[in-house]
Scaffold this motif. Structure first.
Motif, PDB file in Angstrom:
ATOM      1  N   UNK A  41     -23.241 -28.655  39.231  1.00 30.95           N
ATOM      2  CA  UNK A  41     -23.479 -29.727  38.679  1.00 30.95           C
ATOM      3  C   UNK A  41     -23.149 -30.837  38.868  1.00 30.95           C
ATOM      4  N   UNK A  42     -21.356 -30.294  39.199  1.00 28.57           N
ATOM      5  CA  UNK A  42     -19.925 -30.524  39.486  1.00 28.57           C
ATOM      6  C   UNK A  42     -21.167 -31.345  40.557  1.00 28.57           C
ATOM      7  N   UNK A  43     -21.332 -31.309  41.742  1.00 22.98           N
ATOM      8  CA  UNK A  43     -21.561 -31.954  43.312  1.00 22.98           C
ATOM      9  C   UNK A  43     -23.088 -33.215  42.591  1.00 22.98           C
ATOM     10  N   UNK A  44     -23.751 -32.418  41.852  1.00 22.48           N
ATOM     11  CA  UNK A  44     -24.682 -33.575  41.112  1.00 22.48           C
ATOM     12  C   UNK A  44     -24.499 -34.891  40.926  1.00 22.48           C
ATOM     13  N   UNK A  45     -23.076 -34.712  40.116  1.00 24.00           N
ATOM     14  CA  UNK A  45     -22.829 -35.782  39.601  1.00 24.00           C
ATOM     15  C   UNK A  45     -21.810 -36.465  40.875  1.00 24.00           C
ATOM     16  N   UNK A  46     -21.194 -36.243  42.027  1.00 29.28           N
ATOM     17  CA  UNK A  46     -21.001 -36.623  43.303  1.00 29.28           C
ATOM     18  C   UNK A  46     -21.834 -37.391  43.601  1.00 29.28           C
ATOM     19  N   UNK A  47     -23.498 -36.822  44.238  1.00 24.18           N
ATOM     20  CA  UNK A  47     -23.767 -36.512  44.926  1.00 24.18           C
ATOM     21  C   UNK A  47     -24.492 -38.391  44.398  1.00 24.18           C
ATOM     22  N   UNK A  58      -9.936 -34.939  48.567  1.00 27.58           N
ATOM     23  CA  UNK A  58      -8.666 -34.272  47.633  1.00 27.58           C
ATOM     24  C   UNK A  58      -9.605 -34.594  46.114  1.00 27.58           C
ATOM     25  N   UNK A  59      -8.420 -34.026  45.237  1.00 33.17           N
ATOM     26  CA  UNK A  59      -9.075 -33.831  44.089  1.00 33.17           C
ATOM     27  C   UNK A  59      -9.076 -35.109  43.117  1.00 33.17           C
ATOM     28  N   UNK A  60      -8.631 -36.696  43.297  1.00 34.12           N
ATOM     29  CA  UNK A  60      -8.344 -37.435  42.784  1.00 34.12           C
ATOM     30  C   UNK A  60      -9.097 -38.004  41.676  1.00 34.12           C
ATOM     31  N   UNK A  61      -9.674 -37.982  40.023  1.00 34.24           N
ATOM     32  CA  UNK A  61     -11.366 -38.590  39.462  1.00 34.24           C
ATOM     33  C   UNK A  61     -11.858 -39.570  40.329  1.00 34.24           C
ATOM     34  N   UNK A  62     -13.009 -40.068  40.258  1.00 36.20           N
ATOM     35  CA  UNK A  62     -13.644 -41.084  40.071  1.00 36.20           C
ATOM     36  C   UNK A  62     -14.081 -41.404  38.604  1.00 36.20           C
ATOM     37  N   UNK A  78     -22.378 -38.053  34.123  1.00 34.50           N
ATOM     38  CA  UNK A  78     -20.768 -39.177  34.379  1.00 34.50           C
ATOM     39  C   UNK A  78     -21.662 -40.548  34.029  1.00 34.50           C
ATOM     40  N   UNK A  79     -22.875 -40.306  33.835  1.00 35.96           N
ATOM     41  CA  UNK A  79     -22.833 -41.954  33.525  1.00 35.96           C
ATOM     42  C   UNK A  79     -22.044 -42.135  31.767  1.00 35.96           C
ATOM     43  N   UNK A  80     -22.646 -40.833  31.151  1.00 34.93           N
ATOM     44  CA  UNK A  80     -22.045 -40.765  29.383  1.00 34.93           C
ATOM     45  C   UNK A  80     -20.364 -41.078  29.342  1.00 34.93           C
ATOM     46  N   UNK A 115     -14.543 -35.418  38.525  1.00 35.89           N
ATOM     47  CA  UNK A 115     -13.756 -34.952  39.062  1.00 35.89           C
ATOM     48  C   UNK A 115     -13.987 -33.558  40.105  1.00 35.89           C
ATOM     49  N   UNK A 116     -13.495 -33.180  40.819  1.00 36.38           N
ATOM     50  CA  UNK A 116     -14.424 -31.561  41.496  1.00 36.38           C
ATOM     51  C   UNK A 116     -14.237 -30.678  41.054  1.00 36.38           C
TER      52      UNK A 116
END
Lengths: 320, 291
Positions: B42-48, B114-118, B207-209, B214-215
């Motif tokens: 799920x996290x990877x999906x958000x980053x992709x 890195x661990x920083x959020x986007x 991510x949109x909501x 973050x990782x």
């Protein structure tokens, strides 16, 4: 079934000699704070590993919420020393007893569950415990609670020794054998008339007690207790000690606690690398040696062949 | 109309949980494994999705489909590399491996970037529509419609296609399915692909909501989605949807009455109550363990 293995007294004496030597070195100032701290960390991790070994390795109940009981011990002991200003030894015992009580409250309902459901329930309980401490202002909430540094080598060593002695004796007693039979086949041991719930709860409560003791020692080794110290990752840290050592090997748990504590000390400036190594260890050990590195063997099993000069073959435990 | 707004929020959060829970429930139904790494997919999906929108300048819906495609492949890879060898292993070994895979994805990803959020790009802005006198964020409606479409699609796949039939057969009885000539390995891979794609989609709309990713963001929603799956009856697809929605609503109401710090505890309390009183979930049938 013998009460003690042949190696019992030599090992106990060796442990006491080791304590005396280290204590002598500390008193003479030959080893510094850094080494003492490492020894304390190792001892606390051994307590944690051995107490979780009792639950997972001996009784076969897969609990992944050990950090929750540690948190109970940490906070309760901190309240005893800082708010009530009682001696540290009382704090450790209170921490252990309240953690044991928490273990009883958690254990009675959740030990009816099996396998992964139990794992998830214990994880859930540990999270609830953490969130409760996070929300109590009396213990500082998210900002944590100030504590004095009271843990020293003597306290940690003797509580480690007590933990190991209690758990070894439990495992070798009738209770322990019943617990092992539950690990091997719960349905069959139930059918043989063993009160499986009773033995599971007993093992769980003893495991929680020592987790609480370790939590008390852990809390008083720093100057602050924080809810975030007892999250899921802490439970995984403890789990990996048991998994690597062998699911069912007490000496394996001790050895992996020593080894992995040293490894993580070297890697403390690289936390990501540490977690990557830990996760790879978990995966690789499970894929290629799912019973853990030592399986259910104890370290003394390896030496028995040398000392008994080919005499009466008592190398095999009769427990399985 | 405060209450309608809260219900709408609850449904949007709940439908994200539901999308993740579907993956848990499908995988559990088919190989009896709690796939701990699912929250990290799920996290990877958000980053992709994030990189697709910001770097490749994709349209939101293209990015959503792109993310689903990649996470489907990731899901299959995880299954083939880590879980396939464990088909006949003990449940504990499989669960420990899944925890290991989850940590490896989280910290491997932190190691790389890195661990920083986007901050998620704000594709739709702050538009809102009014409905029965309540103002509703357009993003909440979007989440809801994407989830509904994906769930209908899933129902179609499971009930009307050959793969879906094979999935149901394997989850019912793997050995018998094998004897009937069903390719069990491919069916399990298909399950992982579909479940991971749904988690990927959930990541993008999350991510949109919430606008911040973050990782380590997958850990808590992953656990809550698991709670949702158990709540509805693990292994039952409509159960996961209902469980997700109930969980989302409960959480929103716990926050709304001023106990937002206890929100995470609510999910676990529900989990434990369900496990103790009705371990098979709302829709499950009680079955005795066979000796």
């Amino acid at each position: 079934m013998k009460k003690h293995s042949r190696a019992f007294w030599p090992l106990l004496i060796a442990a006491l000699v080791f304590y005396a030597v280290v204590q002598g070195l500390i008193l003479s100032g030959m080893i510094g704070n850094y080494e003492i701290n490492n020894l304390i960390f190792i001892s606390i991790n051994i307590i944690l590993a051995v107490s979780l070994h009792l639950v997972i390795g001996v009784t076969g109940q897969f609990s992944i919420g050990h950090a929750g009981f540690m948190a109970v011990g940490a906070y309760l002991s901190a309240i005893v020393t800082m708010k009530l200003e009682l001696p540290f030894i009382v704090a450790i015992l209170v921490g252990g007893l309240v953690a044991a009580l928490a273990g009883l409250i958690v254990g009675i309902p959740s030990l009816r569950l099996r396998g992964d459901y139990l794992a998830i329930a214990t994880l859930g309980f540990a999270e609830i415990i953490r969130i409760i401490f996070l929300n109590i202002d009396y213990v500082g909430g998210a900002a944590g609670m100030q504590v004095g540094k009271m843990t020293n080598w003597t306290y940690t060593f003797f509580f480690m020794l007590i933990t190991i002695l209690v758990i070894v004796n439990f495992t070798r007693s009738r209770h322990g054998i019943a617990a092992i039979s539950i690990r091997e086949d719960e349905i069959a041991s139930d059918a043989m008339g063993i009160n499986t719930t009773y033995y599971k709860v007993v093992a769980f409560v003893i495991g929680s007690f020592f987790a609480g003791v370790a939590g008390a020692l852990f809390a008083h080794n720093f100057y602050i207790v924080l809810p975030s110290q007892f999250g899921f990752l802490k439970s995984v840290d403890i789990l990996i000690l048991v998994v690597l050592g062998g699911l069912g090997s007490l000496s394996g748990a001790v050895i992996s606690a020593i080894f992995l504590t040293l490894v993580s000390t070297f890697l403390q400036n690289y936390p990501e690398t540490r977690m990557i190594i830990y996760s790879l260890v978990l995966i690789i050990v499970m894929l290629y040696r799912p019973q853990g590195l030592m399986g259910t063997k104890e370290i003394t099993d390896y030496f028995r062949g040398w000392t008994s000069k080919g005499g009466k073959g008592n190398g095999k435990d009769t427990t399985t | 109309m405060e209450i309608i707004q809260q219900i709408m929020n609850g449904i949007s959060v709940g439908s994200i949980y539901a999308l993740i829970a579907l993956g848990y429930t499908m995988v559990y139904g088919i190989i009896k494994l709690i796939n701990f790494a699912h929250g990290d997919v799920f996290m990877l999906g958000a980053f992709i999705g994030f990189y697709a929108i910001t770097i490749f300048q994709m349209n939101f819906f293209v990015a959503l489909i792109f993310s689903m495609a990649i996470t489907a492949v990731i899901g299959v890879l995880i299954e083939r590399i880590a879980y396939k060898r464990l088909r006949n292993a003990t449940r504990i070994a499989a669960l420990i491996t899944a925890i290991g895979v989850s940590l490896l994805i989280e910290y491997g990803f932190i190691f790389i970037r890195g661990a920083q959020p986007e901050a998620y790009p704000d594709v739709f802005g702050r538009q809102s529509v009014s409905l029965f006198g309540a103002t509703i964020d357009i993003k909440a409606l979007l989440i809801l419609s994407v989830s509904v479409v994906l769930m209908l699609l899933l129902q179609f796949i499971v009930h009307k296609t050959k793969t879906g039939k094979a999935m149901r057969a394997v989850s019912h009885d793997t050995e018998a399915a094998k004897l009937m000539g069903i390719n069990v390995d491919n069916t399990i891979s298909a399950t992982f692909a579909i479940g991971s794609a749904l988690a990927g989609a959930a990541g993008v709309i999350f991510g949109l909501y919430y606008t911040k990713i973050d990782p380590l963001m997958g850990v808590i929603p992953g656990l809550k989605a698991f709670v949702a799956a158990v709540l509805g009856g693990i292994g039952i697809i409509p159960g996961a949807m209902v469980g997700g929605l109930i969980l989302g609503l409960v959480e929103t109401f716990v926050s709304a009455i001023g106990l937002s710090l206890w929100r995470d505890a609510a999910a676990f309390v529900i989990l434990i109550v369900i496990l103790i009183f009705r371990p098979s979930g709302i829709f499950g049938k009680n079955s005795r363990e066979k000796v």
